[in-house]
Design an enzyme around this catalytic site. Structure first.
Site, PDB file in Angstrom:
ATOM      1  N   ASP A  81      33.509   4.760  -3.255  1.00  0.00           N
ATOM      2  CA  ASP A  81      34.390   5.921  -3.347  1.00  0.00           C
ATOM      3  C   ASP A  81      35.855   5.434  -3.384  1.00  0.00           C
ATOM      4  O   ASP A  81      36.201   4.469  -2.693  1.00  0.00           O
ATOM      5  CB  ASP A  81      34.123   6.767  -2.086  1.00  0.00           C
ATOM      6  N   ASP A 103      40.127   5.165  -8.591  1.00  0.00           N
ATOM      7  CA  ASP A 103      41.075   6.246  -8.323  1.00  0.00           C
ATOM      8  C   ASP A 103      42.473   5.824  -8.751  1.00  0.00           C
ATOM      9  O   ASP A 103      43.189   5.155  -8.017  1.00  0.00           O
ATOM     10  CB  ASP A 103      41.047   6.611  -6.832  1.00  0.00           C
ATOM     11  N   GLU A 133      39.319  10.313 -11.252  1.00  0.00           N
ATOM     12  CA  GLU A 133      39.965  11.528 -10.723  1.00  0.00           C
ATOM     13  C   GLU A 133      41.229  11.862 -11.504  1.00  0.00           C
ATOM     14  O   GLU A 133      41.980  10.978 -11.892  1.00  0.00           O
ATOM     15  CB  GLU A 133      40.309  11.284  -9.239  1.00  0.00           C
ATOM     16  N   GLY A 206      36.906  16.215  -0.551  1.00  0.00           N
ATOM     17  CA  GLY A 206      37.440  17.014   0.550  1.00  0.00           C
ATOM     18  C   GLY A 206      36.510  18.132   0.961  1.00  0.00           C
ATOM     19  O   GLY A 206      36.944  19.257   1.234  1.00  0.00           O
ATOM     20  N   GLY A 207      35.210  17.834   1.048  1.00  0.00           N
ATOM     21  CA  GLY A 207      34.213  18.870   1.354  1.00  0.00           C
ATOM     22  C   GLY A 207      34.265  19.406   2.777  1.00  0.00           C
ATOM     23  O   GLY A 207      33.837  20.537   3.034  1.00  0.00           O
ATOM     24  N   THR A 208      34.812  18.634   3.707  1.00  0.00           N
ATOM     25  CA  THR A 208      34.860  19.076   5.109  1.00  0.00           C
ATOM     26  C   THR A 208      35.695  20.353   5.242  1.00  0.00           C
ATOM     27  O   THR A 208      36.852  20.377   4.801  1.00  0.00           O
ATOM     28  CB  THR A 208      35.466  17.961   5.997  1.00  0.00           C
ATOM     29  N   ASN A 227      31.687  15.587  -1.914  1.00  0.00           N
ATOM     30  CA  ASN A 227      31.950  14.509  -0.959  1.00  0.00           C
ATOM     31  C   ASN A 227      32.189  15.057   0.443  1.00  0.00           C
ATOM     32  O   ASN A 227      33.037  15.943   0.632  1.00  0.00           O
ATOM     33  CB  ASN A 227      33.216  13.751  -1.375  1.00  0.00           C
TER      34      ASN A 227
HETATM   35  P1  13P Z   1      36.430  14.971   3.670  1.00  0.00           P
HETATM   36  O1  13P Z   1      36.779  13.847   4.599  1.00  0.00           O
HETATM   37  O2  13P Z   1      37.430  16.067   3.682  1.00  0.00           O
HETATM   38  O3  13P Z   1      35.037  15.459   3.884  1.00  0.00           O
HETATM   39  O4  13P Z   1      36.513  14.367   2.188  1.00  0.00           O
HETATM   40  C1  13P Z   1      35.595  13.421   1.802  1.00  0.00           C
HETATM   41  C2  13P Z   1      35.935  12.850   0.487  1.00  0.00           C
HETATM   42  O5  13P Z   1      36.349  13.539  -0.416  1.00  0.00           O
HETATM   43  C3  13P Z   1      35.716  11.412   0.306  1.00  0.00           C
HETATM   44  O6  13P Z   1      36.177  10.986  -0.926  1.00  0.00           O
END
Ligand code: 13P
Length: 281
Positions: A81, A103, A133, A206-208, A227
């Site tokens: 990643d 990236d 990206e 940024g799934g969190t 992610n």
């Molecule tokens: P989060 O840490 O917000 O879940 O994002 C994960 C991410 O996008 C890793 O590339």
């Protein structure tokens, strides 16, 4: 079984679902993630970002991630990643990663295209998948410096995909890495335009902290990889804290199992949403 990431993205496309890409940083995280995937009978992507290698060296993480994937009863892709250097991407491919991300989103467009094309031809040697990206996702994986969000331009996305021939495109639609201070307002109008203009699986970083409804909407508009990092790190820490504060006698082995359980619980929860089966039942 270890599989190419593009195989999982294409399956997700057919199923109108998304594959969870779960970041890992130690053995407990790998074990928790694999058990979640196996219990849910659902393929996942195990990933680690280049910036995290300071804490979790590639030399140790890569053989463990690859071995966990090969020995799993479900399909697992292993992904680098936010690759920042060609050297690191080359190393990951040598270890057998089935997918890499370069990236260069903060670089000028033509430079991003030039460098991404180099990675696409490098990845061809092992038939690995390539993610790139465009636009600027907020927050910053593993750093204190925060980036200001700039949404991906749908026309630029079309041009970029055509020029680079990447397999998956990470988009910026108001999403950010880390915990959101307030609920984000994702620009689904922008996502819809990108989806219409590009014929490629899209990736949501940024799934969190994104809600179930937002995940479902994003999946309906072409998001095929999501992610999740912070939520797993936080869940591991909470389970460890809980064990250490609520119980009197501690031992490493129980602590290790609690950490794996924290990651497991978070990943199961996300897989349930990403499988997007609610409407069928
Ligand atoms: P989060 O840490 O917000 O879940 O994002 C994960 C991410 O996008 C890793 O590339």
């Amino acid at each position: 079984m270890l599989v190419p990431m593009k195989t999982l993205l294409h399956q997700a496309e057919k199923n109108n679902s998304a594959v969870g890409a779960f970041s890992v940083g130690n053995m407990e995280m790998v074990m928790g993630a694999i058990k979640a995937a196996e219990d849910m009978k659902t393929p996942i992507i195990l990933q680690i970002a280049e910036k995290r290698l300071k804490n979790s060296p590639l030399e140790l993480m890569a053989p463990m991630m690859i071995s966990a994937a090969k020995n799993s009863s479900v399909d697992i892709a292993v992904h680098l990643d936010h690759g920042l250097s060609i050297e690191c991407i080359r190393k990951a491919l040598d270890y057998g990663f089935t997918s890499v991300m370069l990236d260069c989103s903060l670089k000028p467009l033509e430079e991003n295209i030039k460098l991404t094309k180099e990675i696409v031809s490098l990845a061809k040697t092992t038939d690995a998948t390539v993610e790139a990206e465009l636009g600027v996702v907020g927050g910053n994986e593993g750093d204190t410096e925060k980036h200001i969000i700039t949404c991906t331009d749908p026309d630029v996305a079309k041009y970029f995909c055509y020029k680079t021939k990447i397999d998956a495109l990470a988009v910026a639609i108001g999403n950010a890495h880390g915990n959101y201070p307030v609920l984000p307002e994702l620009r689904f109008d922008v996502l819809e335009k990108i989806h219409k203009k590009t014929d490629i699986p899209l990736v949501l970083h940024g799934g969190t902290g994104i809600t179930d409804e937002m995940f479902r909407k994003a999946i309906s508009l072409g998001i095929r990889k999501i992610n999740i990092a912070t939520a797993s790190f936080d869940s591991l820490t909470e389970y460890a804290e809980d064990y250490l504060t609520k119980e009197n006698n501690h031992d490493y082995f129980t602590l290790s199992a609690k950490m794996a359980e924290g990651v497991y619980k978070n990943i199961v929860k996300h897989i349930e949403i990403f499988n997007n089966k609610e409407k069928l039942s």
